[in-house]
Design a protein around this motif. Structure first.
Motif, short mmCIF file in Angstrom:
data_model
loop_
_atom_site.label_atom_id
_atom_site.label_comp_id
_atom_site.label_asym_id
_atom_site.label_seq_id
_atom_site.Cartn_x
_atom_site.Cartn_y
_atom_site.Cartn_z
N GLU A 56 0.77 -1.30 0.06
CA GLU A 56 0.11 -0.37 0.01
C GLU A 56 0.91 1.22 0.07
N VAL A 57 1.91 1.02 0.75
CA VAL A 57 3.09 2.85 0.65
C VAL A 57 3.73 3.00 -0.95
N LYS A 58 3.49 1.31 -0.99
CA LYS A 58 4.42 1.67 -2.49
C LYS A 58 3.63 2.68 -3.54
N ALA A 59 1.90 1.56 -3.88
CA ALA A 59 1.09 2.30 -4.20
C ALA A 59 0.84 3.92 -3.88
N LYS A 60 0.64 3.87 -2.37
CA LYS A 60 0.16 5.74 -2.50
C LYS A 60 0.96 6.12 -2.75
N VAL A 61 2.69 6.34 -2.49
CA VAL A 61 3.59 6.80 -3.57
C VAL A 61 3.55 7.02 -4.08
N GLU A 62 3.40 5.70 -5.28
CA GLU A 62 3.43 6.56 -6.84
C GLU A 62 2.29 7.75 -6.92
N ILE A 63 1.23 7.26 -6.18
CA ILE A 63 0.42 8.01 -6.78
C ILE A 63 0.36 9.76 -5.70
N GLY A 64 1.38 9.78 -5.45
CA GLY A 64 1.54 11.15 -4.14
C GLY A 64 0.61 11.30 -3.48
N ILE A 72 0.82 9.23 3.46
CA ILE A 72 2.25 8.13 4.06
C ILE A 72 2.55 7.15 4.93
N PRO A 73 2.72 8.75 6.38
CA PRO A 73 3.27 8.50 7.39
C PRO A 73 2.32 7.55 8.13
N GLY A 74 1.14 7.29 7.81
CA GLY A 74 0.58 6.55 8.92
C GLY A 74 0.44 4.69 8.07
N LEU A 75 0.50 5.32 6.96
CA LEU A 75 0.75 3.51 5.98
C LEU A 75 2.34 3.61 6.79
N VAL A 76 3.33 4.22 6.57
CA VAL A 76 4.52 3.75 6.68
C VAL A 76 4.17 3.17 8.13
N GLN A 77 4.07 3.70 9.37
CA GLN A 77 3.63 2.34 10.49
C GLN A 77 3.21 2.11 10.55
N GLU A 78 2.20 1.67 9.87
CA GLU A 78 1.51 0.13 10.07
C GLU A 78 2.50 -0.81 9.33
N ALA A 126 6.90 12.33 -5.04
CA ALA A 126 8.09 12.87 -4.40
C ALA A 126 8.40 13.61 -3.45
N LYS A 127 7.34 14.71 -3.24
CA LYS A 127 6.61 14.44 -1.52
C LYS A 127 5.90 13.71 -0.96
N ALA A 128 5.07 13.04 -1.13
CA ALA A 128 5.32 11.72 -0.53
C ALA A 128 5.73 10.44 -0.17
N MET A 129 7.31 10.73 -0.80
CA MET A 129 7.79 9.44 -0.29
C MET A 129 9.14 10.34 0.84
N ALA A 130 9.28 11.95 0.64
CA ALA A 130 9.79 12.43 1.74
C ALA A 130 9.15 12.06 3.00
N LYS A 131 7.89 12.50 2.97
CA LYS A 131 6.86 11.89 4.64
C LYS A 131 7.04 10.58 4.51
N GLY A 132 7.64 9.66 3.69
CA GLY A 132 7.72 8.56 4.29
C GLY A 132 9.26 7.85 5.25
N VAL A 133 9.95 9.05 4.20
CA VAL A 133 11.53 8.57 4.83
C VAL A 133 11.80 8.90 6.58
N ASP A 134 10.47 11.02 6.26
CA ASP A 134 10.60 11.37 7.63
C ASP A 134 10.24 9.93 8.80
N VAL A 135 9.73 9.15 8.33
CA VAL A 135 8.97 8.52 9.81
C VAL A 135 10.46 6.96 9.90
N LEU A 136 10.97 6.87 9.08
CA LEU A 136 11.99 5.85 8.82
C LEU A 136 13.17 6.98 9.37
N ARG A 137 13.24 7.72 9.65
CA ARG A 137 15.16 8.03 9.36
C ARG A 137 15.28 7.74 10.41
N PRO A 138 14.89 7.62 12.25
CA PRO A 138 15.44 7.54 13.30
C PRO A 138 15.86 5.87 12.88
N LEU A 139 14.55 5.44 12.54
CA LEU A 139 15.48 4.16 12.29
C LEU A 139 16.28 3.33 11.05
#
Ligand code: B1M
Length: 208
Positions: A6-14, A19-25, A65-78
């Motif tokens: 779902e993360v992959k699909a939703k990043v593709e369509i921005g 994204i932050p919630g989906l990445v966490q899930e 790209a903006k969607a991906m950046a939001k996802g990266v923000d969640v992953l950064r500490p990890l």
């Protein structure tokens, strides 16, 4: 569909807000940060292909790209890991004429985790700005230049040559999708890396 799909699909369509919630899930579902990051990188490849084939245009690339950046923000500490070692300061930027920063930001995060203090000059950085920043900051040991366009490869060359001509005692690492090890050697860079993980390894090697 799994959360990582779902993360992959939703990043593709921005779908930036989702994204932050989906990445966490996806993390909660047991996916690793590295796998989620890879899924988002794969999304950007799909986006690039759709752009090449005329199916989408610059605005769609930008929101993905903006969607991906939001996802990266969640992953950064990890992904960032241990930052306690001190290998000096690394100046990083995307070269003049080039506005792509997702790869550069990932490279920055990984080099930081290898033990460098990062000074990020952003995008569209003129060659001389790398030199000025190296003079303005303490203990600069490394300059990292990113370039994503075949049309900005000459700017990468100019950056490396300007840094080398300045006489600064720093190593220069270059990378970005169109850059090859042969091109990096030809323009006088000290190092090349194909991705963020290997950029961190190469950065350490260069200043050791
Ligand atoms: Co643009 N874009 N874009 N774009 N864009 C590409 C790069 C492109 C391949 C798409 C395509 O046609 N298939 C194509 C370049 C073709 C070429 O040069 N051969 C392209 C084009 C043509 C353009 C424009 C010219 C489009 C136009 O206006 N007509 C325009 C140029 C603007 C400019 O820069 N002056 C443009 C604009 C944009 C947006 C602004 C809309 C947006 C960027 C937003 C942003 O970055 N904030 C965008 C995007 C999103 C892309 C794609 C789809 C995705 C880039 C990305 O973030 N990838 C891209 C297609 C693609 O890459 N498949 C494309 C994910 C990222 C993790 O990978 O950046 O490769 P990457 O980074 C990797 C490695 O390359 C490496 O490590 C990273 C992580 O593993 N790496 C280094 C990067 N830097 C490194 C430095 C190192 C070491 C390794 O050491 C220092």
């Amino acid at each position: 569909m799994s959360k990582i799909e779902e993360v992959k699909a939703k990043v593709e369509i921005g779908k930036t807000k989702l994204i932050p919630g989906l990445v966490q899930e996806a993390l909660d579902e047991g996916s690793s940060a590295a796998d989620i990051l890879q899924a988002m990188v794969d999304s950007m490849s799909v986006v690039g292909e759709k752009f090449s084939s005329g199916e989408i245009f610059v605005p769609e690339m930008l929101i993905a790209a903006k969607a991906m950046a939001k996802g990266v923000d969640v992953l950064r500490p990890l992904l960032a890991g241990d930052t306690s070692a001190s290998l000096g300061t690394c100046i990083i930027g995307t070269v003049a004429g080039d506005l792509h920063d997702i790869g550069k930001n990932l490279v920055s995060m990984m080099i930081e985790s290898a033990g460098f203090t990062m000074v990020d000059l952003g995008v569209d950085v003129p060659a001389e700005r790398f030199v000025e920043a190296a003079k303005e900051n303490e203990n600069v040991t490394l300059i990292a230049c990113s370039g994503l366009l075949t049309t900005t490869m000459p700017a990468l060359k100019e950056a490396v040559q300007t840094i080398k001509a300045s006489g600064l005692d720093v190593k220069v690492i270059v990378g970005g999708a169109p850059v090859t090890p042969e091109y990096a050697a030809e323009i006088g860079a000290d190092g090349f890396a194909p991705d963020a993980g290997s950029a961190a390894v190469k950065a350490k090697e260069l200043v050791a």
